[in-house]
Design an enzyme around this catalytic site. Structure first.
Site, mmCIF file in Angstrom:
data_model
loop_
_atom_site.group_PDB
_atom_site.id
_atom_site.type_symbol
_atom_site.label_atom_id
_atom_site.label_comp_id
_atom_site.label_asym_id
_atom_site.label_seq_id
_atom_site.Cartn_x
_atom_site.Cartn_y
_atom_site.Cartn_z
ATOM 1 N N TYR A 104 0.832 -1.205 0.000
ATOM 2 C CA TYR A 104 0.000 0.000 0.000
ATOM 3 C C TYR A 104 0.873 1.265 0.000
ATOM 4 C CZ TYR A 104 -2.923 3.690 1.979
ATOM 5 O OH TYR A 104 -3.556 4.897 2.218
ATOM 6 N N LYS A 141 -15.637 1.322 7.488
ATOM 7 C CA LYS A 141 -14.313 0.739 7.232
ATOM 8 C C LYS A 141 -14.044 -0.412 8.201
ATOM 9 C CE LYS A 141 -10.814 3.324 6.152
ATOM 10 N NZ LYS A 141 -9.781 4.396 6.163
HETATM 11 N N1 NAD Z 1 -8.285 7.381 6.368
HETATM 12 C C1 NAD Z 1 -6.975 7.513 6.536
HETATM 13 O O1 NAD Z 1 -6.474 7.561 7.687
HETATM 14 C C2 NAD Z 1 -6.068 7.636 5.351
HETATM 15 C C3 NAD Z 1 -4.694 7.824 5.583
HETATM 16 C C4 NAD Z 1 -3.836 7.943 4.494
HETATM 17 C C5 NAD Z 1 -4.323 7.878 3.201
HETATM 18 N N2 NAD Z 1 -5.663 7.653 2.987
HETATM 19 C C6 NAD Z 1 -6.123 7.581 1.592
HETATM 20 O O2 NAD Z 1 -7.212 8.453 1.424
HETATM 21 C C7 NAD Z 1 -8.141 7.911 0.475
HETATM 22 C C8 NAD Z 1 -9.509 7.801 1.121
HETATM 23 O O3 NAD Z 1 -9.380 6.957 2.263
HETATM 24 P P1 NAD Z 1 -10.601 6.552 3.165
HETATM 25 O O4 NAD Z 1 -10.126 6.469 4.559
HETATM 26 O O5 NAD Z 1 -11.762 7.410 2.817
HETATM 27 O O6 NAD Z 1 -10.824 5.059 2.657
HETATM 28 P P2 NAD Z 1 -12.146 4.308 2.165
HETATM 29 O O7 NAD Z 1 -11.760 2.907 1.959
HETATM 30 O O8 NAD Z 1 -13.282 4.622 3.077
HETATM 31 O O9 NAD Z 1 -12.431 5.021 0.768
HETATM 32 C C9 NAD Z 1 -11.921 4.536 -0.451
HETATM 33 C C10 NAD Z 1 -13.093 4.375 -1.390
HETATM 34 O O10 NAD Z 1 -12.585 3.884 -2.652
HETATM 35 C C11 NAD Z 1 -13.513 2.931 -3.125
HETATM 36 N N3 NAD Z 1 -12.791 2.021 -4.018
HETATM 37 C C12 NAD Z 1 -11.899 1.055 -3.642
HETATM 38 N N4 NAD Z 1 -11.478 0.405 -4.743
HETATM 39 C C13 NAD Z 1 -12.125 0.973 -5.801
HETATM 40 C C14 NAD Z 1 -12.117 0.707 -7.193
HETATM 41 N N5 NAD Z 1 -11.369 -0.264 -7.727
HETATM 42 N N6 NAD Z 1 -12.910 1.463 -8.006
HETATM 43 C C15 NAD Z 1 -13.689 2.445 -7.480
HETATM 44 N N7 NAD Z 1 -13.740 2.718 -6.167
HETATM 45 C C16 NAD Z 1 -12.952 1.993 -5.348
HETATM 46 C C17 NAD Z 1 -14.071 2.228 -1.903
HETATM 47 O O11 NAD Z 1 -15.331 1.636 -2.151
HETATM 48 C C18 NAD Z 1 -14.137 3.363 -0.901
HETATM 49 O O12 NAD Z 1 -15.410 3.970 -0.923
HETATM 50 C C19 NAD Z 1 -7.587 6.571 0.052
HETATM 51 O O13 NAD Z 1 -6.888 6.749 -1.152
HETATM 52 C C20 NAD Z 1 -6.638 6.202 1.179
HETATM 53 O O14 NAD Z 1 -5.606 5.366 0.737
HETATM 54 C C21 NAD Z 1 -6.531 7.544 4.035
#
Ligand code: NAD
Length: 334
Positions: free
Chosen positions: A160, A199
């Site tokens: 990741y 999540k």
């Molecule tokens: N929440 C955190 O602490 C955090 C920290 C660092 C980075 N991020 C990044 O921020 C972004 C949002 O994170 P989040 O916490 O909202 O995660 P999340 O998993 O709730 O949101 C990601 C969304 O992407 C969708 N998704 C996954 N694979 C997909 C695909 N192949 N096609 C279309 N949609 C797809 C999922 O259904 C989900 O709704 C992500 O890129 C994550 O890596 C989050």
């Protein structure tokens, strides 16, 4: 809070991953603050499928979009025909949050395909539309390098984190080759707040510990949790960063944290204080290798180039979040 003087009214905004935690908060923010914006959510939503670690393959959930009145497209960023559904729009701003967000997925092929390959397509969509592109990178790009974590010095320790670092490298190159485009990567640290519930076990420890406490149980923490510190950031500050990233002084990659690390023990203690409990702590040994023991985002360039200024301390974030945590207590995540 309006967060910036950018007027998103009469603008068309794409949010990939818009049914997930951060994306759905962003959709809700735009709808509320800019009622004349046109918002398009693109997300594959969740299915029944799970990875080898038994976690769901995607966490997008319709409940995160209750009340949302914009366009919703169920599509996979790995599918060219699904992405072609976006050709009907002319986007001004693109927020690319769709990803495999689970740091413990070790199937390298699917992580690279989903997080990296699709990024080239999103960059092309931004270029074609002359849209501002803001995308999610991650503090996981740093692995266990010593604090403070600073952009330019990375050492990911899982597929990741590696995939997010590749996205950043691609973004730098693309921005160099297309100087008229605005491309900003945001390295979120540990985000917590409303709409993370779906999540499940990958949601923040804030909601997981709070629900243990509301169940009448002592919060479960790794041994020495008073020494394990992370940079926890409240969702409202993450929204601020996304908005400010639309008008950067320059394209680039920026850390999004508070700059103020806090321990997991402090989270449990603040929660017990807020919930008026005194249940002690149930310690167990940490089963993970490659676990970040200390993170602290260096946010000096985020302040300078985006004008970002975190507003929520851990105490304030948790206090603001408590009513939603209570509302969700005992709810089924299906
Ligand atoms: N929440 C955190 O602490 C955090 C920290 C660092 C980075 N991020 C990044 O921020 C972004 C949002 O994170 P989040 O916490 O909202 O995660 P999340 O998993 O709730 O949101 C990601 C969304 O992407 C969708 N998704 C996954 N694979 C997909 C695909 N192949 N096609 C279309 N949609 C797809 C999922 O259904 C989900 O709704 C992500 O890129 C994550 O890596 C989050």
């Amino acid at each position: 809070m309006q967060h910036s003087n950018t007027d998103f009214n009469n603008k068309t905004i794409l949010i990939t991953g818009g049914a997930g935690f951060i994306g759905s908060n962003l959709a809700s923010h735009f709808q509320e603050k800019y009622p004349n914006s046109r918002i398009v959510v693109f997300d594959c939503f969740r299915s029944e499928e799970v990875f080898a670690n038994n976690n769901l393959k995607s966490f997008g959930h319709y409940n995160n979009l209750i009340g949302f009145t914009g366009d919703v497209i169920c599509g996979n960023i790995n599918s060219q025909s699904d992405l072609a559904l976006l050709n009907d729009y002319e986007f001004d701003h693109i927020f690319h949050h769709a990803a495999i967000s689970d740091t413990r997925v070790y199937d390298q092929e699917i992580v690279m395909r989903t997080n990296v390959n699709s990024f080239y397509d999103l960059l092309e969509i931004a270029k074609k539309n002359e849209a501002v592109l803001v995308y999610a990178s991650s503090g996981a790009t740093y692995g266990s390098l010593p604090s403070p974590q600073t952009v330019g010095k990375e050492k990911p320790e899982n597929p990741y984190g590696f995939s997010k670092l590749l996205m950043d490298q691609i973004a730098y190159r693309y921005a160099d080759e297309n100087p008229d485009l605005s491309i900003v990567g945001l390295r979120f640290f540990n985000v917590y707040g409303p709409r993370e519930f779906y999540k499940d076990t990958t949601a923040s420890m804030v909601i997981q510990l709070a629900h243990q406490i509301l169940n009448g149980k002592a919060p479960r923490l790794f041994e020495n949790s008073n020494l394990i510190e992370r940079d926890f950031i409240y969702i409202e500050d993450v929204i601020q960063a996304n908005i400010k990233a639309c008008k950067p002084k320059k394209s680039g990659v920026y850390n999004v944290g508070t700059g103020n690390p806090r321990s997991f023990q402090e989270i449990a203690d603040i929660l017990q204080n807020e919930l008026n409990t005194n249940l002690g702590t149930d310690y167990f040994s940490n089963p993970y290798n490659g676990y970040q023991l200390h993170t602290q985002a260096n946010i000096s360039s985020t302040r300078t180039n985006l004008g970002f200024k975190p507003n929520f301390s851990l105490e304030e974030g948790i206090k603001t979040y408590i009513p939603e945590i209570k509302r969700l207590h005992g709810k089924d995540i299906s």
